[in-house]
Design an enzyme around this catalytic site. Sequence first.
Site, PDB file in Angstrom:
ATOM      1  N   GLY A 216       0.786  -1.221   0.000  1.00 37.86           N
ATOM      2  CA  GLY A 216       0.000   0.000   0.000  1.00 37.86           C
ATOM      3  C   GLY A 216       0.814   1.266   0.000  1.00 37.86           C
TER       4      GLY A 216
ATOM      5  N   GLY B  15       2.555   2.437  -2.626  1.00 36.65           N
ATOM      6  CA  GLY B  15       2.750   2.940  -3.972  1.00 36.65           C
ATOM      7  C   GLY B  15       4.051   2.495  -4.600  1.00 36.65           C
ATOM      8  N   LEU B  16       4.636   1.398  -4.104  1.00 37.99           N
ATOM      9  CA  LEU B  16       5.926   0.904  -4.600  1.00 37.99           C
ATOM     10  C   LEU B  16       5.771  -0.412  -5.352  1.00 37.99           C
ATOM     11  CD1 LEU B  16       8.104   1.715  -1.457  1.00 37.99           C
ATOM     12  CD2 LEU B  16       7.670   3.153  -3.472  1.00 37.99           C
ATOM     13  N   SER B  17       4.546  -0.745  -5.716  1.00 34.91           N
ATOM     14  CA  SER B  17       4.243  -1.904  -6.561  1.00 34.91           C
ATOM     15  C   SER B  17       4.563  -3.236  -5.908  1.00 34.91           C
ATOM     16  CB  SER B  17       4.964  -1.793  -7.918  1.00 34.91           C
ATOM     17  OG  SER B  17       4.499  -0.686  -8.632  1.00 34.91           O
TER      18      SER B  17
ATOM     19  N   ASP C  63       4.274  -1.193 -14.054  1.00 35.53           N
ATOM     20  CA  ASP C  63       4.811  -1.762 -12.827  1.00 35.53           C
ATOM     21  C   ASP C  63       5.446  -3.121 -13.062  1.00 35.53           C
ATOM     22  OD1 ASP C  63       3.778   0.487 -11.678  1.00 35.53           O
ATOM     23  OD2 ASP C  63       2.178  -0.535 -10.581  1.00 35.53           O
TER      24      ASP C  63
END
Length: 385
Positions: A124, A126-128, A174
């Site tokens: 969660g 945002g770093l995939s 991603d």
Amino acid sequence: MSRVAQEFLDLYGYPPEGVWAAPGRVNLIGEHTDYNDGFALPFALPHRTEVAVARRADATLGFHSADVPSGVVALDLAALDPAHPPRGRDGWAAYPAGVVWALVDAGFPVGGVDLHVRSDLPTGAGLSSSAALEVATALALAELHELPLTRPEVAALARRAENAYVGVPCGVMDQLASACATDGHALRLDTRSLEQRHIPFDCAVAGLRLLVVDTRVKHDLADGTYAERRATCHRAAHSLGLPALRDLPYEDLDRALAGLADPSTRGRVRHVVTENARVLRVEELLRAGRLRETGPPLTEGHASLRDDYEVSCPELDLAVATANSAGAYGSRMTGGGFGGSALTLIDADAEAEVTRAVTEAFARAGFTPPRVTRAVPSAGMSRVL
């Protein structure tokens, strides 16, 4: 024996056939462009998701995560159904299950497996983390079953798992970054042609540093807000007579916006077109070795995501504004938005000052303390054992 392999042995009672890993990613610039056939400039992180895997003689799928204390999630391979993926506390298992489903749906002879996951990627943020799990699983299954898949094909299968099985209509950026990135480089992607260019990106040589500020605000891209923005972009492209917003030249943007009545649609279109232009601008600056000059486009990109695409949040805005006030060359949110992380470009000797400024600003605002780490362009997926 590695930690994840030992945990597999302890859990299942026999050793894994191997351990595979895939990294998370940070997107330097090019947000919400991938599902508009546009450009992006991500790089892989040193933080990785590892999967220890072994084949089974039956059609059972056993999935276990070191980070989810709910035991082994057991699924029947033959009963995998995109309409009914795992939910609730077992929802994380939809990602590896989706990869198995995508391989079977593509006609590959995949059987039952046991799998154990360990990751140092925060979920969660945002770093995939989801793409890393998908890509590591896809690589493991491809190698165990001797499937002739290239790195881009592994990424494409992982994306299909997330789109069709998990239900997140993401683009392919991603997964491609997690599968294809190389050490010390950003990966310039054309998400229409899937053309890749590895652009040298060594902050240390330039006396710079990239920091990731994890706001610890969790985001869930399956909740409909992401899908709504994608649908708006596709409707706008159709109304403009274009295959995708990537096909709207920057020089024609004002004319196109004048023909759109809805203010939010105009904002979405303006963001995508200007963001594509920022990607190309940053690529040119990196190639010329002018890394400090990439800062302003980062901040411009954040303003566009905040105001036109409306995917930021107060914590992200505070992280960006505070870092810039403390001397950063530029900062922006990274990832799908609605929480997650911000990226900031600073002089290497300013790390302590910028970190302190952001942390103190969060404390004054009553926000959860952020987690600040360094972002170093790293290699993509690999077998580690």
